[in-house]
Design a protein around this motif. Structure first.
Motif, PDB file in Angstrom:
ATOM      1  N   GLU A   1      67.218  29.131  16.450  1.00  0.00           N
ATOM      2  CA  GLU A   1      66.493  30.411  16.304  1.00  0.00           C
ATOM      3  C   GLU A   1      65.083  30.256  15.750  1.00  0.00           C
ATOM      4  OE1 GLU A   1      67.991  33.847  16.072  1.00  0.00           O
ATOM      5  OE2 GLU A   1      69.490  33.000  17.443  1.00  0.00           O
ATOM      6  N   ASP A   2      64.934  29.413  14.720  1.00  0.00           N
ATOM      7  CA  ASP A   2      63.605  29.287  14.099  1.00  0.00           C
ATOM      8  C   ASP A   2      62.609  28.702  15.085  1.00  0.00           C
ATOM      9  OD1 ASP A   2      64.711  30.264  11.826  1.00  0.00           O
ATOM     10  OD2 ASP A   2      64.651  28.364  10.689  1.00  0.00           O
ATOM     11  N   GLY A   3      63.049  27.694  15.834  1.00  0.00           N
ATOM     12  CA  GLY A   3      62.166  27.069  16.815  1.00  0.00           C
ATOM     13  C   GLY A   3      61.773  28.052  17.911  1.00  0.00           C
ATOM     14  N   ILE A   4      62.728  28.862  18.336  1.00  0.00           N
ATOM     15  CA  ILE A   4      62.446  29.866  19.377  1.00  0.00           C
ATOM     16  C   ILE A   4      61.394  30.851  18.876  1.00  0.00           C
ATOM     17  CG2 ILE A   4      63.452  31.821  20.648  1.00  0.00           C
ATOM     18  CD1 ILE A   4      66.109  30.147  20.701  1.00  0.00           C
ATOM     19  N   ARG A   5      61.601  31.331  17.658  1.00  0.00           N
ATOM     20  CA  ARG A   5      60.636  32.290  17.081  1.00  0.00           C
ATOM     21  C   ARG A   5      59.264  31.662  16.936  1.00  0.00           C
ATOM     22  NH1 ARG A   5      64.616  34.688  14.023  1.00  0.00           N
ATOM     23  NH2 ARG A   5      64.516  32.981  12.522  1.00  0.00           N
ATOM     24  N   ALA A   6      59.237  30.415  16.459  1.00  0.00           N
ATOM     25  CA  ALA A   6      57.945  29.757  16.236  1.00  0.00           C
ATOM     26  C   ALA A   6      57.215  29.539  17.558  1.00  0.00           C
ATOM     27  CB  ALA A   6      58.169  28.421  15.517  1.00  0.00           C
ATOM     28  N   LEU A   7      57.933  29.104  18.581  1.00  0.00           N
ATOM     29  CA  LEU A   7      57.289  28.898  19.889  1.00  0.00           C
ATOM     30  C   LEU A   7      56.761  30.207  20.456  1.00  0.00           C
ATOM     31  CD1 LEU A   7      59.627  26.275  21.552  1.00  0.00           C
ATOM     32  CD2 LEU A   7      57.167  26.018  21.122  1.00  0.00           C
ATOM     33  N   ALA A   8      57.558  31.276  20.285  1.00  0.00           N
ATOM     34  CA  ALA A   8      57.140  32.572  20.831  1.00  0.00           C
ATOM     35  C   ALA A   8      55.852  33.061  20.186  1.00  0.00           C
ATOM     36  CB  ALA A   8      58.260  33.590  20.645  1.00  0.00           C
ATOM     37  N   ALA A   9      55.632  32.679  18.933  1.00  0.00           N
ATOM     38  CA  ALA A   9      54.435  33.133  18.224  1.00  0.00           C
ATOM     39  C   ALA A   9      53.268  32.159  18.399  1.00  0.00           C
ATOM     40  CB  ALA A   9      54.767  33.305  16.739  1.00  0.00           C
ATOM     41  N   SER A  10      53.437  31.146  19.241  1.00  0.00           N
ATOM     42  CA  SER A  10      52.412  30.091  19.346  1.00  0.00           C
ATOM     43  C   SER A  10      51.830  30.045  20.758  1.00  0.00           C
ATOM     44  CB  SER A  10      53.051  28.730  19.047  1.00  0.00           C
ATOM     45  OG  SER A  10      53.749  28.260  20.191  1.00  0.00           O
TER      46      SER A  10
END
Ligand code: NIG
Ligand code: FE
Length: 400
Positions: A267-276
């Protein structure tokens, strides 16, 4: 001029922006009863047959009746420069051996390193040329390919030259594995950065690293990527294939073009990628070939990430050159809409390669790379599982 006429459909990712992310990933324009007009290497116009202007001069016509046109497909992640094969290992895996075990035993990537070193420059050129032909038959009109099976100076540089000679976009995967002549990863990186990078940077457009348990750790990946960035290369990462080792935050921090694989991303990686601004490249053929979980492509798109789709074509983890098959896997295994899969392996893949202004769309001014599908509905691209869906390919205005 080349006129492809009477097409059942012509389809293109909408607009001019790149990459397309979140809901926009499904944005495609579908023109029914269509034509595509090319002038030399460039698309001149795409429209409805009833609006086709009168043409004078030399026009070669292609009959598009019963066919659909999509943009030439862009494979932004392959390992096409290798010698030999891994069919023996494939059979061992079928009998229960795991990919990581074989790698740890000196098989896997290192067995391809032995075969690639033995191939010589001519052998490598012939191999990449052969693989390029396979890709073209499946509609890939632009391909990226990585070195990474040489891991010595001569074979790495020969791999990059072979990729360029075949018309591919070369990526220096200097940090793929630690070759047997080095005791550890740091000693190997000392060598690669001092002896290979200066010349690799004159041939390659990007650098890539395999950040994984048993390959390179985050500190080593950072050191490698920072040196490559300083030498002018764009950055890519193989990350989260088996385990999360910090590839996503590192990719974001270093402003990498992409992080690829992501089968283990949470989940954290998904969120971080989406915001990048880092594109998430998913490789479902690799997950399928290794019997691993699929990457969370649906969750990435829903979170707003820019997602691209590629084959990962290589002899060990994905002996598959077909982007149409990857589109099928995207739809059936990752729940992407056919439109999302198409955008992911055209515009978004072009963006990863820094070429979204000229390839990946059927629109005026883009390169005349067109794939004709043997179907009146373009979604057969994903629907026809393993089918012979590509009937003709046009590259730079030339019918193949
Ligand atoms: O993307 N994961 C690392 N590299 C390749 C596989 C290389 C191989 O098995 O030869 C990949 O899957
Ligand atoms: Fe790969």
């Amino acid at each position: 001029m080349l006129l492809i006429r009477d097409l059942a459909q012509a389809v293109s990712p909408a607009g001019r922006a790149a990459p397309l992310r979140g809901a926009a990933l499904a944005d495609v324009d579908v023109i029914e009863d269509a034509y595509v007009l090319c002038s030399g290497e460039t698309i001149e116009a795409v429209g409805r047959m009833r609006d086709l202007p009168a043409l004078d001069g030399d026009v070669v016509e292609v009959d598009g009746r019963g066919l659909s046109a999509v943009p030439g497909l862009v494979d932004c992640h392959t390992h096409a420069a290798f010698g030999g094969d891994r069919v023996e290992e494939f059979a061992l895996r079928a009998a229960g051996a795991s990919y990581e075990e074989l790698h740890a035993r000196g098989g896997g990537i290192l067995s391809t390193v032995r075969a690639t070193r033995a191939a010589g420059e001519d052998g490598l050129r012939a191999a990449v040329e052969r693989h390029r032909g396979w890709m073209l038959r499946h509609g890939t009109t632009t391909f990226e390919a990585k070195s990474g099976y040489g891991l010595d100076r001569d074979t790495e540089l020969a791999s990059l030259r072979a990729i360029r000679a075949a018309g591919g976009v070369p990526t220096w995967l200097g940090a793929h594995a630690v070759p047997p002549e080095f005791d550890d990863a740091d000693a190997y990186l000392d060598f690669a950065l001092a002896e290979v990078l200066p010349e690799a940077a004159t041939i390659a457009e990007a650098a890539d690293v395999f950040l994984e348990r048993g390959a390179f750790d985050a500190a080593q990946a950072r050191r490698y990527l920072e040196a490559c960035r300083d030498a002018g290369l764009a950055l890519r990462l193989h990350g989260d294939q088996f385990t999360e080792q910090g590839a996503v935050p590192l990719a974001i921090e270093l402003d990498a073009r992409s992080v690829d694989h992501l089968e283990a991303t949470g989940e954290d990686g998904i969120r971080a990628l989406a915001a990048s601004d880092v594109t998430a490249v998913v490789l479902p053929a690799s997950a399928l070939f290794l019997g691993r979980p699929m990457p969370p492509a649906r969750a990435l798109v829903d979170a707003g990430a820019a997602v691209a789709l590629a084959t990962d074509f290589n002899p060990g983890s994905a002996f598959c050159e077909s982007l149409p098959l990857c589109c099928s896997l995207a739809a059936t295994q990752m729940k992407l809409a056919p439109a999302e899969a198409l955008v992911a392996c055209t515009v978004n893949a072009a963006h990863v390669l820094g070429r979204a202004d000229r390839i990946g769309r059927l629109a005026p001014g883009y390169r005349a790379d067109v794939v004709l599908l043997d179907a009146t509905d373009w979604r057969y691209l994903a629907y026809h599982l393993g089918g012979d869906v590509v009937t003709r390919v046009v590259t730079g205005g030339e019918v193949r």
